[in-house]
Design a protein around this motif. Sequence first.
Motif, mmCIF file in Angstrom:
data_model
loop_
_atom_site.group_PDB
_atom_site.id
_atom_site.type_symbol
_atom_site.label_atom_id
_atom_site.label_comp_id
_atom_site.label_asym_id
_atom_site.label_seq_id
_atom_site.Cartn_x
_atom_site.Cartn_y
_atom_site.Cartn_z
ATOM 1 N N ARG A 65 -17.852 -9.653 45.139
ATOM 2 C CA ARG A 65 -16.581 -10.142 45.681
ATOM 3 C C ARG A 65 -15.666 -8.947 45.943
ATOM 4 N NH1 ARG A 65 -18.579 -13.851 42.112
ATOM 5 N NH2 ARG A 65 -18.101 -16.068 42.401
ATOM 6 N N ARG A 105 -14.378 -20.173 36.531
ATOM 7 C CA ARG A 105 -14.701 -18.731 36.503
ATOM 8 C C ARG A 105 -13.422 -17.934 36.263
ATOM 9 N NH1 ARG A 105 -15.061 -14.326 40.080
ATOM 10 N NH2 ARG A 105 -16.597 -12.809 39.439
ATOM 11 N N TYR A 356 -11.192 -17.695 52.188
ATOM 12 C CA TYR A 356 -12.267 -18.004 51.232
ATOM 13 C C TYR A 356 -13.530 -18.487 51.924
ATOM 14 C CZ TYR A 356 -8.973 -17.008 47.592
ATOM 15 O OH TYR A 356 -8.096 -16.344 46.788
HETATM 16 FE FE1 HDE Z 1 -7.965 -14.627 46.250
HETATM 17 N N1 HDE Z 1 -9.746 -14.110 47.118
HETATM 18 N N2 HDE Z 1 -6.993 -14.065 47.927
HETATM 19 N N3 HDE Z 1 -6.153 -15.033 45.387
HETATM 20 N N4 HDE Z 1 -8.895 -15.170 44.590
HETATM 21 C C1 HDE Z 1 -10.949 -14.213 46.540
HETATM 22 O O1 HDE Z 1 -12.847 -15.086 47.583
HETATM 23 C C2 HDE Z 1 -7.567 -13.780 49.104
HETATM 24 C C3 HDE Z 1 -4.933 -14.902 45.952
HETATM 25 C C4 HDE Z 1 -8.331 -15.731 43.487
HETATM 26 O O2 HDE Z 1 -13.894 -16.694 40.637
HETATM 27 C C5 HDE Z 1 -12.067 -13.916 47.502
HETATM 28 O O3 HDE Z 1 -14.861 -15.865 46.936
HETATM 29 C C6 HDE Z 1 -6.574 -13.533 50.122
HETATM 30 C C7 HDE Z 1 -3.926 -15.536 45.142
HETATM 31 C C8 HDE Z 1 -9.338 -15.950 42.483
HETATM 32 O O4 HDE Z 1 -14.977 -16.675 42.529
HETATM 33 C C9 HDE Z 1 -11.343 -13.671 48.815
HETATM 34 C C10 HDE Z 1 -5.367 -13.686 49.492
HETATM 35 C C11 HDE Z 1 -4.598 -16.027 44.070
HETATM 36 C C12 HDE Z 1 -10.525 -15.507 43.062
HETATM 37 C C13 HDE Z 1 -9.907 -13.825 48.421
HETATM 38 C C14 HDE Z 1 -5.636 -14.018 48.116
HETATM 39 C C15 HDE Z 1 -5.975 -15.709 44.230
HETATM 40 C C16 HDE Z 1 -10.217 -15.052 44.366
HETATM 41 C C17 HDE Z 1 -13.025 -12.866 47.073
HETATM 42 C C18 HDE Z 1 -3.990 -13.528 50.086
HETATM 43 C C19 HDE Z 1 -4.012 -16.779 42.866
HETATM 44 C C20 HDE Z 1 -11.891 -15.474 42.403
HETATM 45 C C21 HDE Z 1 -14.325 -13.588 46.757
HETATM 46 C C22 HDE Z 1 -3.758 -14.367 51.231
HETATM 47 C C23 HDE Z 1 -3.398 -18.025 43.210
HETATM 48 C C24 HDE Z 1 -12.638 -16.752 42.618
HETATM 49 C C25 HDE Z 1 -14.081 -14.957 47.068
HETATM 50 C C26 HDE Z 1 -13.941 -16.710 41.863
HETATM 51 C C27 HDE Z 1 -11.178 -14.555 45.267
HETATM 52 C C28 HDE Z 1 -8.921 -13.686 49.310
HETATM 53 C C29 HDE Z 1 -4.614 -14.190 47.163
HETATM 54 C C30 HDE Z 1 -6.951 -16.071 43.253
HETATM 55 C C31 HDE Z 1 -11.658 -12.370 49.513
HETATM 56 C C32 HDE Z 1 -6.856 -13.182 51.569
HETATM 57 C C33 HDE Z 1 -2.437 -15.639 45.454
HETATM 58 C C34 HDE Z 1 -9.135 -16.534 41.097
HETATM 59 O O5 HDE Z 1 -11.678 -14.640 49.763
#
Ligand code: HDE
Length: 673
Positions: A65, A105, A356
Motif C-alpha cells: 500500500r 485492519r 481507494y
Molecule cells: Fe487513505 N488511502 N487516503 N485515508 N487510508 C489508503 O488505499 C487516500 C485518508 C486510510 O487497512 C490507500 O487500499 C487519499 C484519511 C486507512 O487497508 C489509498 C486520501 C483517512 C487506510 C488511500 C486519504 C484515511 C488507507 C492505500 C486523501 C482517515 C488503510 C491502500 C484524499 C479517515 C486501509 C489502500 C487498510 C489507505 C488514499 C486520506 C485512512 C492510496 C487519496 C483522511 C485506514 O487509496
Amino acid sequence: MSAPVEEAVAPTWALGGDVLTTATGTPVDDTDNSLRLGSRGPTLLDDFHLREKIMHFDHERIPERVVHARGTAAHGHFRLTKSLGHVTKAAVLADIGPDVPVFVRFSTVAGSRGSADTARDVRGFAVRFYTDEGNWDLVGNNMPVFFIQDGIKFPDLIHAAKPEPDREIPQAQTAHDTFWDFASLTPETAHMLMWVMSDRAIPRSFRTMEGFGVHTFRLVNSKGASTLVKFHWKPRAGMHSLVWEEAQKLGGIDPDFHRRDLWEAIDAGNFPKWDLGVQLMKDTDDQMFEGIDLLDPTKLVPEELVPVTIVGTLTLDRNPDNFFAETEQVAFCTTHVPPGVDFTDDPLLQARNFSYLDTQLTRLGGPNFDQLPINRPRAAVNTTQRDGYGQAAVHPGRAAYTPNSIGGGCPYTAGESAWVAVPRSMDGIRARARAESFGDHFSQATMFWESMSPPEREHIVGAFSFELSKCEQPEIRERVLGILANIDSVLVSEVAAHLGLKAPKGRPSGDVVPSPALSMQPLGGGSIAGRLVGVLVEAGADVAGIKRLRAALTAQGANLCVIAPHVGTVNALSGSLTADRAAFSTQSVEYDALVVAGGTGASTLAEQPYTALNLSEAYRHHKVVAAWGDAQVALANAGIDSDASGVVRANKADKAFVESFVTALSWHRHWSR
Ligand code: HDE
C-alpha cells in the motif's frame, strides 16, 4: 434468470489433501532435488515442478500500500445494542439482530510494510462490516481530524512525509526536513500536528486506542431524510500510550510490538472490544454546526457539544489464517456503503472516494479484487461485469447486459431496497476555491492544547522539539515556530527553548473553551486486561508468591511473564518454575510493570546490573515497579524512591501486596513521579 452466486463460483477447486501436488493437482514425488542428468549433471528444462515452484516464488510479492503499508488485522463481529432506525435504513445500524461479521485492519501510515510498529504516526483503524446489504467499509484513523482539507494535497503530504526521495531516509518517521517543510508552509496542518505530536501517535496497543470515521457522513432513513453523523470507536481497555523513549527502543527490540500484542490477546481469548458511538447533527443547508464547518476534516465536534451516543460493540475474536490472503489482500474502499449511509461534500472524502477503488487495480492486479475471499461480501452479488484478470466466477447464461429479454430481464434494479443518493439541489460557481469557513486553522489546535493534562503537554513539547531538532535546515524550524505561535504562547516558548531559538510572540491562553474528552489522562483506575507483567526471578524464587500474583492477574485478563537468567526450568524455593524469557534477551520496555520476586536468591538478583537497569528504566517510564522480601533492596539499588506512587513493596507476596499491585497497575502509568 441469472444464476445464484453459489453456482457461479467454480465449484471444483479443492484446497487441501495430504499429498504435495503441482498447482494443477498432479502429485509430486520429490521437492528436494531438481530433475538432473545424473546426480551431478545439468538441470533439465522439463522439470515442470521446479519451474512452477520458482516461477510462483518470483511473483510472491504485490505492491505494498502506498500509505498504511504496515498493518495487521483480525476478524470479529459487531453487535448493535441501540437502534438508529429513526435516522438510517442501514440494517447494520437499525436492526437489532444477529451479529454482523467484521474484519478490522490497523496500520501506521508512513512506514513500509516491514517498518516498526511503534513509530510516531497516525494509526489506521479500518473496519469492514459484512452486512446483508453489502460490505460497509468505515476506513478511519485513531485521530478525529486530518492534516489537509482537500484530497488534492494528499500526494504532497505523503511525498513530504515518506523517506526523502534522493536518499530514502528516514524510514517511518516525520522527523525530517521535507515533512516539516511542507507542514510549516501549510497552516491547515496545525490541528493535526498537535495530535501527531501527542501521545495519541504512540499507542500502547491497538486495543487501547480510539478510532474515528474523521469525515462527517450522512445517515438516511426510509423516508429519505438525512442526518449528519461522525463515527467514534471507544476502546473498552481504556486509552493508553507508550512514552517516547519506550516507543523508540521497541522499534529495535520488538518491531512487531503492536502486531504481537493483538495476536496474543486474541489467541489467549482476551478479545479486544470497542464501542461504536455516533455524534448526530442536523443536516442543514450549509452543514455548519455552532460555527464549525462539518465539511472541514481538520475540525472535530467537541463531545461536550454533541455527546457520543453508544450504539453497539465491536469484538475481535479470531486471528487471520493467512496474513497475505486476508490482511494484505483486503481492499477497503470508502465507497463501500450500504443503503442508509451516504457521503457529504467534504473535499477530502470526495477524493478518497476516487482513490481507494483506483489503488486496488495496481495493488491487486486487475478489476476482480472484490472476488478475493476476504473481499467477498456476504450479500448476494449480481452484476453484469464480466471477465478480466483473475476472474474467479463462472458466470452462466448469455445475458450480461441490461435491459435484456434473453435473461428474463434479470438482473433488474432494486427499487426500495437500493442505495439511493440523497437528492440535493446544488448551485455554485465552477472554480478551484476553498470556503471561507475552512479558514480558521488554529482555534481547534489551541483547544486541543488547552484540553491536555500537564504530562500530556510536556510530551507534546518534547515531540515537537525532538522532530524539529532532527531537521537540518534552520529556517524550517523557525517557520514551524511561526505556526506554534498561533496556537499557544507557552507551547511556542518551550519548544523554542529546546531548539535554542527566540520564541515569537505567541497566542495568549484562555480564549478557547477546552474539551476535557480530548485528554487521555485517566480519571481513575481502569481495566488491566491485556497488560503484561514481567517478574524477574533467580534460583530459589518464592514460587508461591509468583503463583498468587499470576492468579490475580490472569483472573482479570492480564499476563505474567517469568524472566530468569536463562530460559527453561529454574529451581525455586519449593519445586521449580518455568522461565518464559531470559533476562539477556528481553528489556523493561516490553512490559507494563516489572516485579522482582522474593526468595532465597533475591539478594543475588538485586545485585545484578540488568535488574537495576531495567527497574530504573521502567520507573522512568512511569510504570509500576514492585518487589517483595529480600528483593526490595533492588529498588534502592536502582535509585527508586520506595514511597513514590506506583512503587509497591512488601515483606511477603501476600493478598495485600497483590491487591496493591493490581490497583497500581490499573492506572497504567504513574505520571506524578
Ligand atoms: Fe487513505 N488511502 N487516503 N485515508 N487510508 C489508503 O488505499 C487516500 C485518508 C486510510 O487497512 C490507500 O487500499 C487519499 C484519511 C486507512 O487497508 C489509498 C486520501 C483517512 C487506510 C488511500 C486519504 C484515511 C488507507 C492505500 C486523501 C482517515 C488503510 C491502500 C484524499 C479517515 C486501509 C489502500 C487498510 C489507505 C488514499 C486520506 C485512512 C492510496 C487519496 C483522511 C485506514 O487509496
